[in-house]
Design a protein around this motif. Sequence first.
Motif: not given
Lengths: 885, 272, 326
Positions: B48-49, B58, B127-130, B216, B218-223, B225
């Motif tokens: 992860t980052l 990734k 952070c929603p992206f971690g 998803e 790629y492990g990225l949130p689709a929406k 917040e």
Amino acid sequence: MGSNFAECHPVGFRWVMKAKERGCKVIHIDPRFTRTSAMADLHVAIRSGSDIAFLGGLVNYILTNDRWFKEYVVAYTNAATIVAPEYQDSEDLDGLFSGYDPEGRVYDTSSWAYAGTAAGTPNMGHGAKSANEPHSKEGNPGMDLRRYPPRSDPTLQDPHCVFQILKRHYARYTPEMVASICGCTPAEFDIVARTLCDNSGRERTSAFAYAVGWTQHTVGVQYIRTAGIVQALLGNIGRPGGGIMALRGHATIQGSTDIATLYNLLPGYLTAPSVQIPDHDTLEGWLRREMPTTGWWANGRKYMVSFLKAWYGDAARADNEWGYQLLPKNVGDHSHMPMFVAMHEGVVKGFMAIGQNPAVGGQNAVYQRAGLANLDWMVARDIFMTETADFWRAPDVKDPSAIQTEVFFLPAATVPEMDGSFTNTQRLLQWHDKGVESPGDCRSDLWFTHHLYQRLRALYQGSTNPNDVPFLSLTWDFEEEGPRREPKAESILKEVNGYTLPDRVPVAAFADLKDDGSTVSGAWIYTGVYPKDGVNKAASRNGDDWVALGWGFAWPANRHILYNRASADPSGRPWSERKKYVWWSEDEKQWVGYDIPDFQVTKPPSYRGVWSRGGMDALDGTDAFIMKPDGKAWLFAPSGLVDGPMPTHYEPWEGPGANALYKAAPRNPVAKLFNVVGNRYIDPGDAAFPIVISTYRLTEHHLSGVMSRWVPWLAELQPELFVELSPELARERGIGNTDWVTVATPRTAIECKALVTRRLKPFQVMGRTVHQVGMPWHWGYRGIVTGAVVNTLASLVGDPNVTIHEGKAFMCQLHAGRRAEEVARGLPDRALPLPHVGRRERQAAEAMIDRGITLAEQASSLDELVVKEPAPYLPLDAPIGVYHG
Amino acid sequence: MAKGFYTDTTVCIGCKACQVACHQWNGLPAEEPGERELTGDSYDNTGTLSALNWRHVKFIEQIPEDRHQNGFLDGSRWLMMSDVCKHCVHAGCLEVCPTGAIIRTEFDSVFIQTDVCNGCRACLAACPFGVVDIGSDGKAHKCTLCYDRLQHGMEPACAQACPTDSIRFGEVSELMALAEQRAADLGAHGIQAQIYGKDDIVGGLNCFYLLVDKPEVYGLPAKPELPSSNVAAALGGSAATAALLAITGAVSFRKRRMDDMSRDESAPEDEP
Amino acid sequence: MSPPLMALQWAVNPGSGVPLPPRWGWYVILYFFVGGLAAGCYAIAAALDLAGEPRDRDTVRTGYLLALPGLLICTLLLIIDLGRPERFWHMLIKSKHVPALLLKYWSPISLGSWILAVFGLFAFVAFVGAVVDAGRLRWRAAERAVAGVRRLPSGVRVAWLALGILAGCALGGYTGVLLVGTTRPVWYNAIPLGGLFLASAASTSYALLLLLLLRRGRAAADPALVKLSDADGWALLIELALVVLLLLMLGAVARPIVSGVYGALFWIGVVIVGLVLPLLLHVRHSERSAFAGLRGRAVLVLIGGLVLRFVVVMAPQWPRVPPWHL
């Protein structure tokens, strides 16, 4: 093919990506789905060791489907040349070619010559009986076509013409046969063939890129030959977007073969003389054998003389064959593998490993380390304590005091700490400047060599021994600079480039080199890089979007595409507007274009050569391949190679089974073998080792890991050794992802983790499933991250032309769990890290043999010395690492 | 003008030069390099980052099982993507930072002033992206968009190192135009590509991506917040609860009093 | 992304596509718990101070005595929890523009720092007043100040206490919102969490006051205690309702809290021990055993309150953060 461009040459791969942007199709053919495959439009997986079958299949496809570029082939290749009627092909002799001597395991190549030229064509076979055969400079043999010119049939119908031989030779390489041997499907083969052919011809060209996936085989040279045939048939050589690019193994290894750190070459691809070739006894004999009488190499005398003047200066005179007798002569094959065998035999007593790490990079690495243990002394020069420098206390050496080698470690400077040049894959020299002084005692390789010479010279001074004369005759007048007395790299470059005597004015072109002793040139191919004092073309940086003639210096003479005369048709007009590159200008009466013409600039296309005139006058204005004696691209190689004029599919020395095409010679019948203790080979299809294994590299690491496993940022990216295997194989063996496994070959067994991935797949080869695994070979026992040495698994076996090892296709067995000790114990004649006979014991034994005492008498009379007769097989319970009983 | 990255994942070769260049420029040590293990997650051993890894490549293998009969030609893919701080137009980390350590720079990037940060770690959770992580020095760290290099007219180290120009640096609007063009070109070749980071993703990402599959994958949130979104509602809930507690509290206290008063009026001998 | 999908992805590949866990551990859990107690005790005491009877004096004094130490413990916990504790003041003052004050009302932590500061003021005043009244502080200046304050018009006193109660509600009610003000799926979607923590603050404060008063020798049937006990019952009911509401609103996203070991702790420790059992016992109103007595009920409620915060804070950070993380 045979390469992993994106992973091993990521910066170079940017150009592939740029081409993709412009619509280029990228095809990757490789046993694994790699990061290159991820960028490719097509990826076809084939079994390691089957590339000649695939490429031969392409040749067959091209001929059968009439996709060859007719005008190009007829004009620029030797398709029409007629071969000696005695020639018999591997199709005729079930895998062998005519002239095979099974006892000597060597070919008499005279039956391969062009019809009527045998008397003037060097015979590659020498009748030597061991693996230590010398060989001639491959590829450009000294054919005498001036006196024995070839004949040709432009209609290509003569049954003995190259074209017909080609057709017959590859007739059985059908898509179905390719699929059966390679493990792909006929449909996959078809798409590749079609795509390649659709993209070749007048309007379009295709390029091949290969690396050690092709070269590191017992048929390595023939792999590349096959690609050469494919590209020549498609008309892709000498044209923009075409060609075959060798992705060299590491930085400036191209320079290493140009300036020749290889034993069998002198700088500029001149053959190193050997005592085993009678012609090499004199300069004239050497010239006769090595330099053709027609074509550009007919100028070879000028380059040899200029080279000898560079090395021996005033000691090279017209009356002493220009110092030819001062050159050291080879007495056999002194390449890497035989050298280590010689260490075991006590013949080589001292060794310098300079920026080299054979304890990890060498095949049968345990055997090689054991060789080091037999030396009297060894020098390691490197930037870290490498596995080689530390071989005497490797983890599997239980008792380092048993090793008597005196080891010196000299710290080396790194690239940013020295001036110098890199020569890359495209023959481009690029200068690099020193950015920072190296710390402490670290010194550059130039400094080391320069000062080693000074000190040795001082030691030899005043010697009357005739053996020392050559050493004392060397010229060594490089300028020094700075408090460390660093030799000026530019002054070395000037000697390599060449200059006139006595005024030392740099030579601007190799065409200006002479054979009368008035010019000096360290490597004629580099002439032109330093055309005037103070002008270093390798340092120039005027780039542009196309050929970029102002960026660096491409040898020869800054020609970026070799044989670019072939980018124009026989009349001198470009094959197409789209692919114009170099063409004949009727107005200027010379060749013009975007590149330096790789041709005599004023020779018109209409010129008709006369064989008897010799030299370049023997070649037509349409003979683009000026380095060949006949000016043609060789679909058929009448001389220069020791294992066949036509590439043919041989199975790797250790392979999964029978050869689908040939019974009499399933493997290369003249492959270099090393039947020594600790290097056991298996026969094809040995059930104990049923899995094909290949070794390769990752982007994150570099070669033996000296430059990457000591760098924390790189070490953490790939911290552990692993073996990649398919889920199918993993299921079969009960292996889970990241489980520990043991990989075993007849040489040894090692442990590593498993990386289970669908990027590897099982192959259907000749009707049965053959599994393949792969391992990156970067790990060793020193560094921030350590791991087992993969090359301990490989054997010493080599290509007969150049003795390159076969590291890319051999066989192994896979066991779940950490069982290396136990599995290795069960391997008869495995490699051991200490030599099988101690040096002192050996010397004592030899002394006794000299005195006529037999082995049996020895055994009873020597109680304090332990003498063991080298047994072909070791007892099964011999502990690893401790040999003296 | 907003500056950022356009990462075209279709030309990423997974070489990780971006990770190494970032470490080198910013002087970030490797994370316990001698103790790392093979993750088994394709060629991704970084995971992860983190506070030390501001770039993370990734690897997503998409290879069908039938490749061993039909080969790899149909639908085999190995997706590679270099993850980084998105420098969001509406940044969750910036929203919650209570010390004002996280600011927006003149390049529209999101920057943590590590001399202000006190390590409360609200940004990690926001952070929603971690992306943001806490370092061993007790402060939060993430990609700075090489603020120091930008201030000297240079591009970020990772963009300079990327050999295939998968990571491109420049004006976001210009890069977006390039990305649109590329998506269209790929579409013309039958490859479904989409831009991740237009203004539908937390108002827009200054470091946006061209993807060829769902986020998803790629492990990225689709929406993703923003942390402030539900704060008002939650505070409202607290207020309502407070009111309810006050009322029930008052009732309990009064009732007792009433009972007491009535008991006082009753017979004294009932008292214990 | 819909909460269920996000939660699923997080379960499969934690740390990918969802925020990294903030590593809030026991310091924060205890801060929530003690903070709730300090806020609740003060608010209850202030309410009784405003509208209670003479017999509630003990309760008021106890509450006031608890508030300040509780607040100080909270503050200490928060400061220790920081990565750079010496910089705690950066949350109140702009460190690069000293002495400019800093408040970001949309950021719960920023808001919370000021709530703590403001509440601290009320707690301090109340504490001083309580120790002077108890005769523990024999300091002329303090006694004179307290007397002076007593002489202020009752309107001022009412306003002060009302504001103080609000401050207490703010402290008790913002901690849950702090978790909502993130993007971790379990927290982000837990809109009732602010109210839940406030209700829990109330119920645990009532319980603590009851325990301390019982220790002082008050009988369980004492009206002052009974009214606390009643209010506690209501608080528990509200709390339970909010738990139900929370679970309904979270749906599948609640998985980390309701399943596995944390789930077991939640159902047993929070729901049964902390809510259902005390409520049942309250309704049954039995004095028969110590366990069933007021004391026992109070202990159960306190345990439940601590476990609630533990589960809510730690479960969504599993597995990257272990349960003993400070």
